[in-house]
Design a protein around this motif. Structure first.
Motif, PDB file in Angstrom:
ATOM      1  N   PHE A 245      19.539 -31.434  62.566  1.00 60.11           N
ATOM      2  CA  PHE A 245      20.332 -32.363  63.380  1.00 60.11           C
ATOM      3  C   PHE A 245      20.813 -31.645  64.631  1.00 60.11           C
ATOM      4  N   PHE A 246      20.418 -32.123  65.802  1.00 60.60           N
ATOM      5  CA  PHE A 246      20.459 -31.333  67.029  1.00 60.60           C
ATOM      6  C   PHE A 246      21.833 -30.801  67.455  1.00 60.60           C
ATOM      7  N   PRO A 247      22.951 -31.525  67.326  1.00 65.51           N
ATOM      8  CA  PRO A 247      24.201 -30.936  67.821  1.00 65.51           C
ATOM      9  C   PRO A 247      24.571 -29.626  67.116  1.00 65.51           C
ATOM     10  N   GLN A 248      24.309 -29.539  65.802  1.00 67.40           N
ATOM     11  CA  GLN A 248      24.769 -28.369  65.070  1.00 67.40           C
ATOM     12  C   GLN A 248      23.743 -27.244  65.028  1.00 67.40           C
ATOM     13  N   MET A 249      22.649 -27.369  65.771  1.00 65.23           N
ATOM     14  CA  MET A 249      21.654 -26.303  65.771  1.00 65.23           C
ATOM     15  C   MET A 249      22.114 -25.079  66.565  1.00 65.23           C
ATOM     16  N   THR A 250      23.132 -25.232  67.401  1.00 66.08           N
ATOM     17  CA  THR A 250      23.588 -24.102  68.218  1.00 66.08           C
ATOM     18  C   THR A 250      24.446 -23.138  67.407  1.00 66.08           C
ATOM     19  N   THR A 251      25.543 -23.618  66.861  1.00 63.70           N
ATOM     20  CA  THR A 251      26.461 -22.744  66.113  1.00 63.70           C
ATOM     21  C   THR A 251      27.056 -23.444  64.896  1.00 63.70           C
ATOM     22  N   GLY A 252      26.291 -24.301  64.256  1.00 63.64           N
ATOM     23  CA  GLY A 252      26.835 -24.988  63.087  1.00 63.64           C
ATOM     24  C   GLY A 252      27.602 -26.242  63.521  1.00 63.64           C
ATOM     25  N   PRO A 253      28.529 -26.716  62.703  1.00 68.64           N
ATOM     26  CA  PRO A 253      29.073 -26.116  61.483  1.00 68.64           C
ATOM     27  C   PRO A 253      28.081 -26.173  60.314  1.00 68.64           C
ATOM     28  N   ILE A 254      28.389 -25.440  59.247  1.00 71.36           N
ATOM     29  CA  ILE A 254      27.544 -25.402  58.062  1.00 71.36           C
ATOM     30  C   ILE A 254      27.925 -26.597  57.189  1.00 71.36           C
ATOM     31  N   SER A 255      27.121 -27.634  57.255  1.00 69.86           N
ATOM     32  CA  SER A 255      27.450 -28.889  56.570  1.00 69.86           C
ATOM     33  C   SER A 255      26.830 -28.935  55.180  1.00 69.86           C
ATOM     34  N   ARG A 256      27.418 -29.742  54.313  1.00 73.30           N
ATOM     35  CA  ARG A 256      26.854 -30.022  52.995  1.00 73.30           C
ATOM     36  C   ARG A 256      26.056 -31.323  53.086  1.00 73.30           C
ATOM     37  N   TYR A 257      25.138 -31.497  52.158  1.00 75.76           N
ATOM     38  CA  TYR A 257      24.274 -32.678  52.200  1.00 75.76           C
ATOM     39  C   TYR A 257      25.082 -33.968  52.081  1.00 75.76           C
ATOM     40  N   HIS A 258      26.074 -33.984  51.183  1.00 77.05           N
ATOM     41  CA  HIS A 258      26.850 -35.213  51.013  1.00 77.05           C
ATOM     42  C   HIS A 258      27.665 -35.555  52.258  1.00 77.05           C
ATOM     43  N   GLN A 259      27.951 -34.537  53.083  1.00 82.63           N
ATOM     44  CA  GLN A 259      28.692 -34.796  54.313  1.00 82.63           C
ATOM     45  C   GLN A 259      27.820 -35.421  55.395  1.00 82.63           C
ATOM     46  N   LEU A 260      26.499 -35.197  55.304  1.00 82.35           N
ATOM     47  CA  LEU A 260      25.591 -35.683  56.340  1.00 82.35           C
ATOM     48  C   LEU A 260      24.695 -36.825  55.875  1.00 82.35           C
ATOM     49  N   GLU A 261      24.997 -37.391  54.729  1.00 83.54           N
ATOM     50  CA  GLU A 261      24.218 -38.561  54.297  1.00 83.54           C
ATOM     51  C   GLU A 261      24.425 -39.745  55.239  1.00 83.54           C
ATOM     52  N   THR A 262      25.488 -39.698  56.039  1.00 83.02           N
ATOM     53  CA  THR A 262      25.716 -40.753  57.036  1.00 83.02           C
ATOM     54  C   THR A 262      24.645 -40.745  58.124  1.00 83.02           C
ATOM     55  N   LEU A 263      23.837 -39.668  58.187  1.00 85.78           N
ATOM     56  CA  LEU A 263      22.737 -39.625  59.148  1.00 85.78           C
ATOM     57  C   LEU A 263      21.773 -40.784  58.941  1.00 85.78           C
ATOM     58  N   TYR A 264      21.645 -41.234  57.705  1.00 88.72           N
ATOM     59  CA  TYR A 264      20.652 -42.239  57.367  1.00 88.72           C
ATOM     60  C   TYR A 264      21.249 -43.647  57.283  1.00 88.72           C
ATOM     61  N   GLU A 265      22.542 -43.760  57.513  1.00 88.09           N
ATOM     62  CA  GLU A 265      23.189 -45.060  57.434  1.00 88.09           C
ATOM     63  C   GLU A 265      23.014 -45.836  58.743  1.00 88.09           C
ATOM     64  N   LYS A 266      23.308 -47.114  58.691  1.00 86.05           N
ATOM     65  CA  LYS A 266      23.216 -47.969  59.870  1.00 86.05           C
ATOM     66  C   LYS A 266      24.569 -48.001  60.563  1.00 86.05           C
ATOM     67  N   HIS A 267      24.575 -47.665  61.843  1.00 81.62           N
ATOM     68  CA  HIS A 267      25.837 -47.557  62.579  1.00 81.62           C
ATOM     69  C   HIS A 267      25.929 -48.612  63.673  1.00 81.62           C
ATOM     70  N   ARG A 268      27.028 -49.327  63.658  1.00 83.04           N
ATOM     71  CA  ARG A 268      27.315 -50.267  64.736  1.00 83.04           C
ATOM     72  C   ARG A 268      28.069 -49.566  65.857  1.00 83.04           C
ATOM     73  N   PHE A 269      27.934 -50.118  67.043  1.00 82.10           N
ATOM     74  CA  PHE A 269      28.643 -49.534  68.185  1.00 82.10           C
ATOM     75  C   PHE A 269      30.148 -49.596  67.946  1.00 82.10           C
ATOM     76  N   SER A 270      30.817 -48.476  68.182  1.00 81.48           N
ATOM     77  CA  SER A 270      32.273 -48.393  68.024  1.00 81.48           C
ATOM     78  C   SER A 270      32.853 -47.725  69.263  1.00 81.48           C
ATOM     79  N   TYR A 271      33.659 -48.463  69.989  1.00 77.21           N
ATOM     80  CA  TYR A 271      34.295 -47.891  71.183  1.00 77.21           C
ATOM     81  C   TYR A 271      35.137 -46.676  70.817  1.00 77.21           C
ATOM     82  N   ARG A 272      35.791 -46.749  69.662  1.00 79.72           N
ATOM     83  CA  ARG A 272      36.632 -45.637  69.226  1.00 79.72           C
ATOM     84  C   ARG A 272      35.788 -44.377  69.017  1.00 79.72           C
ATOM     85  N   ASN A 273      34.645 -44.506  68.343  1.00 80.81           N
ATOM     86  CA  ASN A 273      33.785 -43.344  68.106  1.00 80.81           C
ATOM     87  C   ASN A 273      33.281 -42.758  69.421  1.00 80.81           C
ATOM     88  N   VAL A 274      32.830 -43.616  70.313  1.00 80.49           N
ATOM     89  CA  VAL A 274      32.274 -43.139  71.579  1.00 80.49           C
ATOM     90  C   VAL A 274      33.356 -42.492  72.442  1.00 80.49           C
TER      91      VAL A 274
END
Length: 517
Positions: free
Chosen positions: A165-194
């Motif tokens: 996953f490109f953002p963390q290829m530079t210096t991490g962080p060292i993530s666990r699989y359960h923390q990154l399962e959201t990579l495969y989820e469907k995300h709606r646009f969120s002004y707050r997130n952006v």
């Protein structure tokens, strides 16, 4: 491509727009494509092979272990062998490509071969970007699957996205699989997130380009000529380097976490106001959090639970009493943990100068804790006061600064010589703080205006850290303020980065300190 470059920001912007236009089921595919694009622009393209090998080793081992064949006695043995091979492949790739300093130095000492003047020339192939970080992620994933903490990923492409996953290829962080399962989820646009993601990126740019780069010029200038810069100057380098490292490393984390947040992905935090720590133990619970928790979960706890260590703990408790026995078992486990973290950094100087230093201090602190409590009670020290907290934080900062010297020193010997040379400040001719303001700083390529900028930047970091201690995150506090106030602050920070950031055609921002690992 650096994550502080305009091309990176452009990629994130265009990728973010496309991400929320595409069908939701395609979003993870876009993230995978963006990860490939970033990797080929930021690293040696052929090194992606190492990521593929690591991923496929983990994929084959974990999916076989979860298959029906692994339920049989013979299948269980094969599954264990495959798991060991998968972990070994990842460790071997890291050791050969990233741990060059370790095996070259060891081979030289054993007389196996005489290295070239530059030992790294013995290895014609470079390591892949982020190898130290994704290797631990992959090993953690394999162990979690075998311990049945998570279910193996059946899609190899999705597993590869977890690894690269490109953002963390530079210096991490060292993530666990359960923390990154959201990579495969469907995300709606969120002004707050952006908006929160963009704010976090801006904050990271401020730390890196406004503060870390200026501090680095002074620190590098002093280290570059230790014969001339003695006494007071060495203390400047000692005390300023932790500021540089924090602004650099945590600034990178802000950019990485902010980027992921734009795409609706939440990465684990890596820092929590570490310089507010009262003890060295607390410091390491606030600094590089994901490395520390990884080492505890996959090294320390399994080691303490193994039969040999259980027997050792029972023996020491019976021989020396419950408290000392428990301490000795913990000391052995912590020693292994710190040695692993030192070796992970890829050189013996980190093992001896950093890991051993902190391990000794942590164990002494644990052993002498009752004496410290009695001393505080005897001298009636008000432990809950601001002044005592300040004293403890300054003490912890100095402890970290001494160990951090070996991150900057080229070798153990030079690091020790630097620390020994700190005593020169007591000599009259080298104990003159005013030389810092008499124009000598211009030798480092900065002006007194730059010094003022650094002081203001540190104060801003301090205010934000206080807000974080009190409200959790400064952005949460900021989001509750008046609209005009919020935009005044964020536009002001943007102007500071734009005007005072060190970048442009005539300046190349230094790579992140922890990018080398």
């Amino acid at each position: 491509m650096s994550i502080t470059s305009f091309s990176y920001l452009l990629m994130v912007f265009l990728g973010g727009v496309l991400y929320y236009i595409l069908p939701k089921s395609w979003q993870w595919i876009e993230l995978l494509i963006m990860s490939f694009i970033f990797y080929f622009m930021a690293a040696e393209p052929y090194t992606v092979i190492y990521l593929l090998v690591s991923t496929m080793a983990a994929y084959v081992a974990t999916n076989y272990a979860a298959s029906a064949r692994a339920k049989e006695q013979k299948g269980r043995k094969i599954a264990i062998v495959l798991g060991i091979i998968a972990v070994f492949i990842n460790l071997l790739l890291w050791f050969v490509l990233k741990g060059t300093d370790i095996w070259v130095s060891l081979s030289y000492r054993l007389g196996i071969f005489k290295p070239l003047p530059d030992g790294n020339n013995l290895m014609p192939y470079v390591a892949s970007l982020g190898m130290g970080y994704y290797t631990l992620q992959v090993i953690g994933y394999i162990l979690d699957c075998y311990w049945e903490n998570v279910k193996p990923q059946k899609n190899p492409c999705k597993l590869f996205l977890f690894v690269c996953f490109f953002p963390q290829m530079t210096t991490g962080p060292i993530s666990r699989y359960h923390q990154l399962e959201t990579l495969y989820e469907k995300h709606r646009f969120s002004y707050r997130n952006v908006s929160f993601g963009a704010q976090r990126i801006l904050w990271g740019f401020f730390k890196k380009l406004v503060l870390a780069e200026r501090a680095g010029l002074i620190v590098n200038g002093i280290w570059g000529n230790l014969n001339e810069f003695t006494g007071f100057w060495r203390w400047v380098a000692l005390l300023l380097f932790p500021v540089q490292m924090y602004a650099d490393f945590s600034g990178c984390m802000d950019i990485v976490i902010g980027t992921a947040e734009i795409f609706g992905i939440k990465l684990p935090e890596n820092f929590n106001s570490p310089f507010f720590s009262r003890t060295a133990q607390e410091f390491w619970q606030r600094w590089h959090i994901t490395l520390g928790t990884w080492a505890k979960d996959y090294v320390l706890y399994p080691l303490l639970k193994c039969k040999i260590m259980v027997r050792f703990s029972k023996f020491t408790k019976k021989k020396f009493g419950k408290r000392i026995g428990k301490f000795l078992a913990t000391a052995v486990g912590m020693f292994v943990l710190w040695m692993v973290m030192g070796l992970w950094h890829g050189a013996f100087k980190y093992v001896i100068g950093v890991s051993l230093w902190y391990w000794v201090l942590l164990m002494l602190g644990e052993l002498c804790a009752p004496l410290f409590r009695k001393a505080n009670s005897f001298f009636r020290i008000p432990e809950d006061t601001f002044s005592w907290h300040l004293v403890q934080s300054i003490r912890t900062y100095l402890i970290y600064a001494v160990g951090a010297t070996f991150f900057r020193a080229p070798s153990i010997g030079e690091g020790v010589a630097f620390i020994v040379g700190l005593k020169e400040i007591f000599q009259e001719e080298t104990c003159n703080p005013w030389i810092f303001f008499n124009g000598s700083v211009k030798e480092f390529g900065i002006t007194h205006q730059d010094i003022n900028v650094m002081i203001v930047a540190v104060l801003i970091l301090l205010i934000v850290a206080i807000l974080r201690e009190r409200y959790g995150f400064a952005r949460e506090w900021m989001a509750k303020q008046l609209f005009v106030f919020r935009w005044f602050i964020w536009l002001g920070l943007f102007a500071l980065v734009l005007i005072l950031g060190k970048y442009g055609p005539a300046y190349n921002a230094a790579e992140f300190i922890y990018q080398r690992f």
